[in-house]
Design a protein around this motif. Structure first.
Motif, PDB file in Angstrom:
ATOM      1  N   ASP A 154       0.813  -1.223   0.000  1.00  0.00           N
ATOM      2  CA  ASP A 154       0.000   0.000   0.000  1.00  0.00           C
ATOM      3  C   ASP A 154       0.846   1.272   0.000  1.00  0.00           C
ATOM      4  N   GLY A 155       2.169   1.133  -0.123  1.00  0.00           N
ATOM      5  CA  GLY A 155       3.055   2.289  -0.188  1.00  0.00           C
ATOM      6  C   GLY A 155       3.606   2.737   1.147  1.00  0.00           C
ATOM      7  N   THR A 156       3.139   2.146   2.241  1.00  0.00           N
ATOM      8  CA  THR A 156       3.673   2.485   3.553  1.00  0.00           C
ATOM      9  C   THR A 156       4.890   1.614   3.853  1.00  0.00           C
ATOM     10  N   GLU A 157       5.581   1.972   4.933  1.00  0.00           N
ATOM     11  CA  GLU A 157       6.741   1.200   5.365  1.00  0.00           C
ATOM     12  C   GLU A 157       6.673   0.946   6.864  1.00  0.00           C
ATOM     13  N   SER A 158       7.371  -0.093   7.281  1.00  0.00           N
ATOM     14  CA  SER A 158       7.552  -0.399   8.700  1.00  0.00           C
ATOM     15  C   SER A 158       9.041  -0.559   8.938  1.00  0.00           C
ATOM     16  N   LEU A 159       9.446  -0.474  10.203  1.00  0.00           N
ATOM     17  CA  LEU A 159      10.857  -0.623  10.534  1.00  0.00           C
ATOM     18  C   LEU A 159      11.015  -1.606  11.681  1.00  0.00           C
ATOM     19  N   ALA A 160      11.757  -2.671  11.420  1.00  0.00           N
ATOM     20  CA  ALA A 160      12.115  -3.636  12.460  1.00  0.00           C
ATOM     21  C   ALA A 160      13.529  -3.307  12.911  1.00  0.00           C
ATOM     22  N   ALA A 161      13.698  -3.143  14.213  1.00  0.00           N
ATOM     23  CA  ALA A 161      14.982  -2.790  14.798  1.00  0.00           C
ATOM     24  C   ALA A 161      15.383  -3.861  15.805  1.00  0.00           C
ATOM     25  N   PRO A 162      16.668  -3.929  16.144  1.00  0.00           N
ATOM     26  CA  PRO A 162      17.075  -4.914  17.149  1.00  0.00           C
ATOM     27  C   PRO A 162      16.307  -4.694  18.449  1.00  0.00           C
ATOM     28  N   ALA A 163      15.800  -5.784  19.015  1.00  0.00           N
ATOM     29  CA  ALA A 163      15.081  -5.691  20.291  1.00  0.00           C
ATOM     30  C   ALA A 163      16.091  -5.410  21.403  1.00  0.00           C
ATOM     31  N   PRO A 164      15.675  -4.686  22.432  1.00  0.00           N
ATOM     32  CA  PRO A 164      16.577  -4.431  23.563  1.00  0.00           C
ATOM     33  C   PRO A 164      16.991  -5.740  24.235  1.00  0.00           C
ATOM     34  N   GLN A 165      18.188  -5.768  24.771  1.00  0.00           N
ATOM     35  CA  GLN A 165      18.690  -6.977  25.437  1.00  0.00           C
ATOM     36  C   GLN A 165      17.798  -7.409  26.592  1.00  0.00           C
ATOM     37  N   SER A 166      17.072  -6.482  27.184  1.00  0.00           N
ATOM     38  CA  SER A 166      16.199  -6.822  28.314  1.00  0.00           C
ATOM     39  C   SER A 166      15.054  -7.741  27.903  1.00  0.00           C
ATOM     40  N   VAL A 167      14.777  -7.844  26.600  1.00  0.00           N
ATOM     41  CA  VAL A 167      13.696  -8.692  26.102  1.00  0.00           C
ATOM     42  C   VAL A 167      14.130 -10.159  26.058  1.00  0.00           C
ATOM     43  N   PHE A 168      15.438 -10.386  25.942  1.00  0.00           N
ATOM     44  CA  PHE A 168      15.954 -11.743  25.830  1.00  0.00           C
ATOM     45  C   PHE A 168      15.918 -12.456  27.168  1.00  0.00           C
ATOM     46  N   GLU A 169      15.595 -13.738  27.112  1.00  0.00           N
ATOM     47  CA  GLU A 169      15.713 -14.592  28.282  1.00  0.00           C
ATOM     48  C   GLU A 169      17.028 -15.345  28.149  1.00  0.00           C
ATOM     49  N   ASP A 170      17.577 -15.797  29.278  1.00  0.00           N
ATOM     50  CA  ASP A 170      18.861 -16.503  29.240  1.00  0.00           C
ATOM     51  C   ASP A 170      18.835 -17.730  28.344  1.00  0.00           C
ATOM     52  N   ASP A 171      17.724 -18.434  28.324  1.00  0.00           N
ATOM     53  CA  ASP A 171      17.641 -19.657  27.521  1.00  0.00           C
ATOM     54  C   ASP A 171      16.887 -19.438  26.208  1.00  0.00           C
ATOM     55  N   HIS A 172      16.803 -18.188  25.769  1.00  0.00           N
ATOM     56  CA  HIS A 172      16.055 -17.846  24.554  1.00  0.00           C
ATOM     57  C   HIS A 172      16.754 -18.435  23.337  1.00  0.00           C
TER      58      HIS A 172
ATOM     59  N   VAL B 154      16.306 -17.843  20.126  1.00  0.00           N
ATOM     60  CA  VAL B 154      16.368 -16.976  18.953  1.00  0.00           C
ATOM     61  C   VAL B 154      17.725 -16.277  18.892  1.00  0.00           C
ATOM     62  N   MET B 155      18.337 -16.319  17.722  1.00  0.00           N
ATOM     63  CA  MET B 155      19.652 -15.692  17.542  1.00  0.00           C
ATOM     64  C   MET B 155      19.559 -14.168  17.446  1.00  0.00           C
ATOM     65  N   ARG B 156      18.555 -13.678  16.749  1.00  0.00           N
ATOM     66  CA  ARG B 156      18.353 -12.231  16.616  1.00  0.00           C
ATOM     67  C   ARG B 156      16.870 -11.960  16.780  1.00  0.00           C
ATOM     68  N   LEU B 157      16.565 -11.071  17.676  1.00  0.00           N
ATOM     69  CA  LEU B 157      15.181 -10.722  17.970  1.00  0.00           C
ATOM     70  C   LEU B 157      14.975  -9.259  17.584  1.00  0.00           C
ATOM     71  N   PHE B 158      13.862  -8.993  16.923  1.00  0.00           N
ATOM     72  CA  PHE B 158      13.553  -7.642  16.444  1.00  0.00           C
ATOM     73  C   PHE B 158      12.288  -7.123  17.111  1.00  0.00           C
ATOM     74  N   GLU B 159      12.161  -5.802  17.119  1.00  0.00           N
ATOM     75  CA  GLU B 159      10.925  -5.157  17.546  1.00  0.00           C
ATOM     76  C   GLU B 159      10.495  -4.231  16.428  1.00  0.00           C
ATOM     77  N   MET B 160       9.183  -4.063  16.279  1.00  0.00           N
ATOM     78  CA  MET B 160       8.688  -3.141  15.263  1.00  0.00           C
ATOM     79  C   MET B 160       8.740  -1.738  15.860  1.00  0.00           C
ATOM     80  N   ARG B 161       9.649  -0.933  15.362  1.00  0.00           N
ATOM     81  CA  ARG B 161       9.831   0.431  15.863  1.00  0.00           C
ATOM     82  C   ARG B 161       8.797   1.367  15.251  1.00  0.00           C
ATOM     83  N   LYS B 162       8.493   1.182  13.986  1.00  0.00           N
ATOM     84  CA  LYS B 162       7.468   1.966  13.277  1.00  0.00           C
ATOM     85  C   LYS B 162       6.647   0.989  12.447  1.00  0.00           C
TER      86      LYS B 162
END
Length: 113
Positions: free
Chosen positions: A44-62, A64-72
């Motif tokens: 539809d012509g819009t965009e979104s931005l996925a950025a690295p998730a903050p380290q506080s989101v990770f659990e010790d036994d997580h 996932v190698m890279r976790l993202f958050e939708m910033r926009k």
């Protein structure tokens, strides 16, 4: 152990290409550990931005190698460009990968929230 940034980006782009989708590397960052931002273009012509998730989101036994958050989400292109320009000034080693999909969660592990 986390994948090197360039290996993660190569795998992401190959996966998209294999599924007939579009991907491009807009900016190459540090090969070893550059932060990866994913610019998502929607039909539809819009965009979104996925950025690295903050380290506080990770659990010790997580597993996932890279976790993202939708910033926009679904905003005009100029908003995404502005955020990425600020990020580049803060950290010149970032990666920017552009993908075209309406379902970025099919390709990225997204943090809940």
């Amino acid at each position: 152990m986390r994948l090197k940034a360039e290996v993660f980006v190569a795998a992401l782009t190959r996966r998209l290409f294999a599924e007939g989708a579009m991907a491009a590397i807009e900016r190459r960052g540090a090969a070893e550990a550059g932060a990866i931002f994913v610019r998502v273009r929607h039909r539809d012509g819009t965009e979104s931005l996925a950025a690295p998730a903050p380290q506080s989101v990770f659990e010790d036994d997580h597993p996932v190698m890279r976790l993202f958050e939708m910033r926009k989400t679904r905003v005009p292109e100029a908003e995404i460009s502005e955020v990425l320009a600020r990020e580049r000034r803060f950290d010149p080693d970032i990666w920017v990968v552009e993908i075209e999909t309406d379902r970025p969660e099919d390709y990225l592990d997204l943090a809940e929230g």
